[in-house]
Design an enzyme around this catalytic site. Structure first.
Site, PDB file in Angstrom:
ATOM      1  N   TYR A 128      -3.552 -26.654   7.409  1.00  0.00           N
ATOM      2  CA  TYR A 128      -3.819 -27.422   6.182  1.00  0.00           C
ATOM      3  C   TYR A 128      -5.024 -26.835   5.446  1.00  0.00           C
ATOM      4  O   TYR A 128      -4.981 -26.623   4.228  1.00  0.00           O
ATOM      5  CB  TYR A 128      -4.074 -28.887   6.555  1.00  0.00           C
ATOM      6  CG  TYR A 128      -4.149 -29.852   5.402  1.00  0.00           C
ATOM      7  CD1 TYR A 128      -2.996 -30.427   4.854  1.00  0.00           C
ATOM      8  CD2 TYR A 128      -5.373 -30.207   4.860  1.00  0.00           C
ATOM      9  CE1 TYR A 128      -3.080 -31.324   3.801  1.00  0.00           C
ATOM     10  CE2 TYR A 128      -5.462 -31.100   3.810  1.00  0.00           C
ATOM     11  CZ  TYR A 128      -4.308 -31.663   3.282  1.00  0.00           C
ATOM     12  OH  TYR A 128      -4.395 -32.551   2.238  1.00  0.00           O
TER      13      TYR A 128
ATOM     14  N   SER B 142      -7.402 -30.273  -1.990  1.00  0.00           N
ATOM     15  CA  SER B 142      -8.005 -31.271  -1.099  1.00  0.00           C
ATOM     16  C   SER B 142      -9.478 -30.919  -0.956  1.00  0.00           C
ATOM     17  O   SER B 142      -9.876 -29.778  -1.238  1.00  0.00           O
ATOM     18  CB  SER B 142      -7.318 -31.204   0.270  1.00  0.00           C
ATOM     19  OG  SER B 142      -8.045 -31.933   1.253  1.00  0.00           O
TER      20      SER B 142
HETATM   21  P1  NAD Z   1       2.679 -38.647   0.897  1.00  0.00           P
HETATM   22  O1  NAD Z   1       3.178 -38.340   2.256  1.00  0.00           O
HETATM   23  O2  NAD Z   1       2.469 -40.078   0.489  1.00  0.00           O
HETATM   24  O3  NAD Z   1       3.620 -37.944  -0.202  1.00  0.00           O
HETATM   25  C1  NAD Z   1       4.110 -36.634  -0.027  1.00  0.00           C
HETATM   26  C2  NAD Z   1       5.236 -36.386  -0.996  1.00  0.00           C
HETATM   27  O4  NAD Z   1       5.706 -35.042  -0.776  1.00  0.00           O
HETATM   28  C3  NAD Z   1       6.436 -37.308  -0.799  1.00  0.00           C
HETATM   29  O5  NAD Z   1       7.003 -37.593  -2.059  1.00  0.00           O
HETATM   30  C4  NAD Z   1       7.399 -36.440   0.027  1.00  0.00           C
HETATM   31  O6  NAD Z   1       8.763 -36.800  -0.116  1.00  0.00           O
HETATM   32  C5  NAD Z   1       7.125 -35.078  -0.577  1.00  0.00           C
HETATM   33  N1  NAD Z   1       7.536 -33.966   0.269  1.00  0.00           N
HETATM   34  C6  NAD Z   1       7.185 -33.703   1.553  1.00  0.00           C
HETATM   35  N2  NAD Z   1       7.820 -32.604   2.001  1.00  0.00           N
HETATM   36  C7  NAD Z   1       8.565 -32.152   0.958  1.00  0.00           C
HETATM   37  C8  NAD Z   1       9.451 -31.053   0.783  1.00  0.00           C
HETATM   38  N3  NAD Z   1       9.715 -30.169   1.758  1.00  0.00           N
HETATM   39  N4  NAD Z   1      10.072 -30.910  -0.422  1.00  0.00           N
HETATM   40  C9  NAD Z   1       9.847 -31.794  -1.421  1.00  0.00           C
HETATM   41  N5  NAD Z   1       9.024 -32.853  -1.307  1.00  0.00           N
HETATM   42  C10 NAD Z   1       8.386 -33.024  -0.137  1.00  0.00           C
HETATM   43  O7  NAD Z   1       1.307 -37.818   0.779  1.00  0.00           O
HETATM   44  P2  NAD Z   1       0.045 -38.007  -0.181  1.00  0.00           P
HETATM   45  O8  NAD Z   1      -1.015 -38.612   0.650  1.00  0.00           O
HETATM   46  O9  NAD Z   1       0.420 -38.637  -1.476  1.00  0.00           O
HETATM   47  O10 NAD Z   1      -0.329 -36.461  -0.437  1.00  0.00           O
HETATM   48  C11 NAD Z   1       0.101 -35.753  -1.589  1.00  0.00           C
HETATM   49  C12 NAD Z   1      -0.734 -34.478  -1.758  1.00  0.00           C
HETATM   50  O11 NAD Z   1      -2.117 -34.804  -1.820  1.00  0.00           O
HETATM   51  C13 NAD Z   1      -0.575 -33.493  -0.597  1.00  0.00           C
HETATM   52  O12 NAD Z   1      -0.589 -32.159  -1.089  1.00  0.00           O
HETATM   53  C14 NAD Z   1      -1.827 -33.744   0.236  1.00  0.00           C
HETATM   54  O13 NAD Z   1      -2.212 -32.629   0.974  1.00  0.00           O
HETATM   55  C15 NAD Z   1      -2.838 -34.054  -0.864  1.00  0.00           C
HETATM   56  N6  NAD Z   1      -4.010 -34.824  -0.409  1.00  0.00           N
HETATM   57  C16 NAD Z   1      -3.860 -36.078   0.148  1.00  0.00           C
HETATM   58  C17 NAD Z   1      -4.985 -36.792   0.560  1.00  0.00           C
HETATM   59  C18 NAD Z   1      -4.892 -38.184   1.148  1.00  0.00           C
HETATM   60  O14 NAD Z   1      -5.890 -38.685   1.683  1.00  0.00           O
HETATM   61  N7  NAD Z   1      -3.770 -38.881   1.064  1.00  0.00           N
HETATM   62  C19 NAD Z   1      -6.251 -36.214   0.401  1.00  0.00           C
HETATM   63  C20 NAD Z   1      -6.353 -34.931  -0.160  1.00  0.00           C
HETATM   64  C21 NAD Z   1      -5.224 -34.247  -0.566  1.00  0.00           C
END
Ligand code: NAD
Length: 267
Positions: A162, A149
């Site tokens: 985080y 991130s």
């Molecule tokens: P999201 O909530 O849409 O998706 C998260 C996914 O992780 C889902 O498929 C969920 O089922 C799975 N998950 C959660 N807990 C779990 C567990 N214990 N075991 C297995 N699977 C699990 O989130 P996102 O926004 O797509 O984020 C995905 C990644 O990107 C994360 O690591 C997040 O930190 C990172 N990220 C997101 C953003 C953003 O703005 N959305 C920005 C920077 C980084």
């Protein structure tokens, strides 16, 4: 992608947390580039079955789903043999993407939330990498992509667990890169700013109601305030970067933490 330009044809990939958002976008992009893909993550069984069939059908690749919980080291390690059995290929590409968030001041941060964020966002990256590396070393080829991130590079208040986990992922990625470099294995971290996921889309309307302002103001003045360009990164852009890192033009990226954040960390 056309058949002649599928750089990942014949490769087998695991994408953790790929039933939603960024992970799903990456899984689609890898499948479009020709890779067989193991999905992972939570969700309704019929939704997951439909996703699996849709991605396989759209891209002519094998797709399966593993329900491993990223808080459980044994289940994480078990994803590797699961993928090899379900997809019939050895795991060449590992994308560590699953992640959760919780926002609170440090002195009020629930201990259980701290433990869960460290487990899913950081320790799961270690457990999956540990399990995938022996096969990659034996075959002298591997691509590990960790979704960190902008918070792997800079901090914000109230996101202590985080930010700690994501900085940890960036450091772990560098060590992985050094250990794999002579063995045909690369490891890189992608560091997104705000990404347009269904989760974020829902937050916009919630924030607009809470603040009594319109969607445009929420996006510009609340969510995207730290970014130089007030736009979201898309899951398609993240997917394209992952394909680049895993394909033949990505082999010189190793140990990098790549911001894709509309100028957030340029400040
Ligand atoms: P999201 O909530 O849409 O998706 C998260 C996914 O992780 C889902 O498929 C969920 O089922 C799975 N998950 C959660 N807990 C779990 C567990 N214990 N075991 C297995 N699977 C699990 O989130 P996102 O926004 O797509 O984020 C995905 C990644 O990107 C994360 O690591 C997040 O930190 C990172 N990220 C997101 C953003 C953003 O703005 N959305 C920005 C920077 C980084």
């Amino acid at each position: 992608m056309s058949e002649s330009t599928r750089p990942l044809a014949g490769r087998t990939a695991i994408v953790t947390g790929s039933t939603s958002g960024i992970g799903l976008g990456i899984a689609r992009a890898l499948a479009d580039a020709g890779a067989d893909v193991l999905l992972n993550g939570f969700g309704d069984a019929s939704m997951i079955a439909a996703l699996t069939a849709e991605i396989a059908g759209a891209h002519g690749v094998k797709v399966a789903h593993c329900p491993a919980d990223m808080t459980k080291p044994d289940e994480i390690a078990g994803m590797i043999p699961f993928a090899e059995q379900a997809l019939g290929g050895q795991v060449d590409i590992l994308v560590n993407n699953a992640g959760i968030q919780h926002v609170a001041p440090i002195d009020e941060f629930p201990i259980a939330k701290w433990d869960a964020i460290i487990a899913i966002n950081l320790s799961a990256v270690f457990h999956a990498t540990r399990a995938a590396l022996p096969g990659m070393k034996a075959r002298k080829w591997g691509r590990i992509v960790n979704i960190a991130s902008a918070h792997g590079l800079v901090a914000s208040p109230f996101k202590s667990a985080y930010v700690a986990a994501k900085h940890g992922v960036v450091g772990f990625t560098k060590t992985t890169a050094l250990e794999g470099a002579e063995l045909g294995i690369t490891a890189n971290a992608i560091c997104p700013g705000y990404v347009w996921t269904p989760l974020v889309e829902k937050q916009i309307d919630d924030q607009a109601r809470t603040h009594g302002i319109d969607r445009e103001s929420v996006i510009r003045d609340v969510m995207l305030e730290p970014q130089a360009a007030k736009r979201f990164t898309t899951v398609e852009e993240i997917g394209a970067l992952a394909v680049l890192l895993c394909g033949p033009n990505g082999q010189s990226f190793n140990g990098a933490a790549l911001p894709i954040d509309n100028g957030w960390t340029a400040r």
